[in-house]
Write an enzyme that holds these catalytic residues in place. Sequence first.
Site, PDB file in Angstrom:
ATOM      1  N   TYR A   1     104.796 -86.728 -24.584  1.00 23.00           N
ATOM      2  CA  TYR A   1     105.188 -87.505 -23.183  1.00 23.00           C
ATOM      3  C   TYR A   1     106.647 -88.226 -23.131  1.00 23.00           C
ATOM      4  O   TYR A   1     106.986 -88.806 -24.254  1.00 23.00           O
ATOM      5  CB  TYR A   1     104.213 -88.501 -23.003  1.00 23.00           C
TER       6      TYR A   1
ATOM      7  N   ASP B   1      97.184 -89.792 -28.585  1.00 26.05           N
ATOM      8  CA  ASP B   1      97.330 -90.084 -27.099  1.00 26.05           C
ATOM      9  C   ASP B   1      96.361 -88.936 -26.429  1.00 26.05           C
ATOM     10  O   ASP B   1      96.474 -87.731 -26.418  1.00 26.05           O
ATOM     11  CB  ASP B   1      98.608 -89.981 -26.432  1.00 26.05           C
TER      12      ASP B   1
ATOM     13  N   LYS C   1      96.102 -91.577 -15.285  1.00 28.75           N
ATOM     14  CA  LYS C   1      95.901 -89.814 -14.891  1.00 28.75           C
ATOM     15  C   LYS C   1      94.254 -89.629 -14.805  1.00 28.75           C
ATOM     16  O   LYS C   1      93.795 -90.291 -13.685  1.00 28.75           O
ATOM     17  CB  LYS C   1      96.258 -89.401 -16.121  1.00 28.75           C
TER      18      LYS C   1
HETATM   19  C1  LIG Z   1     101.660 -90.410 -17.904  1.00 27.57           C
HETATM   20  C2  LIG Z   1     101.619 -90.521 -19.528  1.00 27.57           C
HETATM   21  C3  LIG Z   1     101.907 -91.706 -20.358  1.00 27.57           C
HETATM   22  C4  LIG Z   1     102.199 -92.969 -19.770  1.00 27.57           C
HETATM   23  O1  LIG Z   1     101.479 -93.382 -19.082  1.00 27.57           O
HETATM   24  P1  LIG Z   1     101.984 -94.784 -17.726  1.00 27.57           P
HETATM   25  O2  LIG Z   1     100.643 -95.034 -17.168  1.00 27.57           O
HETATM   26  O3  LIG Z   1     102.761 -93.663 -16.637  1.00 27.57           O
HETATM   27  O4  LIG Z   1     102.816 -95.592 -18.175  1.00 27.57           O
HETATM   28  C5  LIG Z   1     101.507 -91.672 -21.827  1.00 27.57           C
HETATM   29  N1  LIG Z   1     101.378 -90.550 -22.137  1.00 27.57           N
HETATM   30  C6  LIG Z   1     100.848 -89.179 -21.420  1.00 27.57           C
HETATM   31  C7  LIG Z   1     100.424 -88.274 -22.116  1.00 27.57           C
HETATM   32  C8  LIG Z   1     101.118 -89.371 -20.107  1.00 27.57           C
HETATM   33  O5  LIG Z   1     100.683 -88.382 -19.351  1.00 27.57           O
END
Ligand SMILES: *Cc1c(COP(=O)(O)O)cnc(C)c1O
Length: 399
Positions: free
Chosen positions: A115, A189, A214
């Site tokens: 990301y 992640d 998300k």
């Molecule tokens: C969106 C995202 C992030 C960051 O998250 P936020 O809530 O925008 O701070 C980190 N890792 C992945 C894979 C993401 O899609």
Amino acid sequence: MKKTIGFGSTCVRGPEAPRPAKPHQLPIYATSSFVFESIEEGMEVFSGQRPGYLYSRFGNPTIDAVAEKIARLESHRLGFDAHGYLSSSGMSAISTLLLALLKPGDRILTQGNLYGGTTELFRKVLEPLNIGITLASLGDSGAAARILAQDPSIRLLYFETPANPTMECLDIAALCEAGRKTGCFVVADNTFATPYLQQPLGLGADFVVHSTTKYLNGHGNSTAGAIIGKDAGLMKEAVFPKLKLLGANCNPWDAWLINNGLKTLEIRMERHCRNAIRIAEWMENHPEVERVNYPGLKSHPGHELAKRQMRDFGGMLSFELKGGLEAGKRFMSRIRFCSLAPTMGDVDTLILHPASMSHLNVPREIRLENGITDGLVRLSVGIENAEDIIADLEQALEG
Ligand SMILES: *Cc1c(COP(=O)(O)O)cnc(C)c1O
């Protein structure tokens, strides 16, 4: 009872009523602090002799209950308990955890296709603190193991799978085994997959981080993150103090919204996956489409691996239009039903053309190095009726 109910039931039921706490305001525990029945109680809670709430930056019943639910999902039926904290965003979950685990002189081994915000965090925040980054293609877990064995300053292995933009899949169990051999922390992640599809803690990871913004929330109405860990001691002694002192905590309102979203996580993910495979198969045969990247397709290099480590193949896919940048812009300008938005994991279908949107200001060579070609379009497939999504894509492709 606790360990025997299903994943979907865990999404829907609970969390149990919070531990005894007396909020200053009414729930949603919209209160910055908590009152005590007596000075004795206050002293015992402050000294840690009895559990209780003091101040919402240190803990809040609404927030803690939702963190606990996500921890249960990440450890569901794995035979051990995980522990969780919510944070103000996915980025604060990642930064808090890494600052908790690493010190100057340590290095992180990770992949180039993370990301974008995470790569920037490593470059702009951690490197100036003398926490170095080693980039490698983690698709080759043997190579990753050799790098780890050769460089004892690497204290942490950090990865995402499936990963943008090609939905590259990494072998979680093999990477965790490589990390275990050298005694480094392994952090995954799990934002793209969610614990419904994939549980990295069960494959050997020490920690999972999420952007709950998300899929876990799923409705695009809050920004928050989660840190989930296996080791209660590390979570309490290392992660919690950093979260508290950096002030990276979530707030009760966003936690409550996440909880609402979590209730339907299982059924949303089922639908996301069902729609995504249908769209991917349809697209793969479309004359205007050069290539479709979706782990559920047999043509995807990660298909067999995804079958082994994921329950289903997820709601994220990308495709390459014949005709490059111009084709991409034309396609995007004709989209009517889907939303053009730089996020993912929501109930509605979201489309992103990185070359003209999120990566407009990134030099072309750097974009290409990261697989972001001119005609690449990313689709976060929603839970609408698949026919309506396909009809929109079809008319946009005909343009
Ligand atoms: C969106 C995202 C992030 C960051 O998250 P936020 O809530 O925008 O701070 C980190 N890792 C992945 C894979 C993401 O899609």
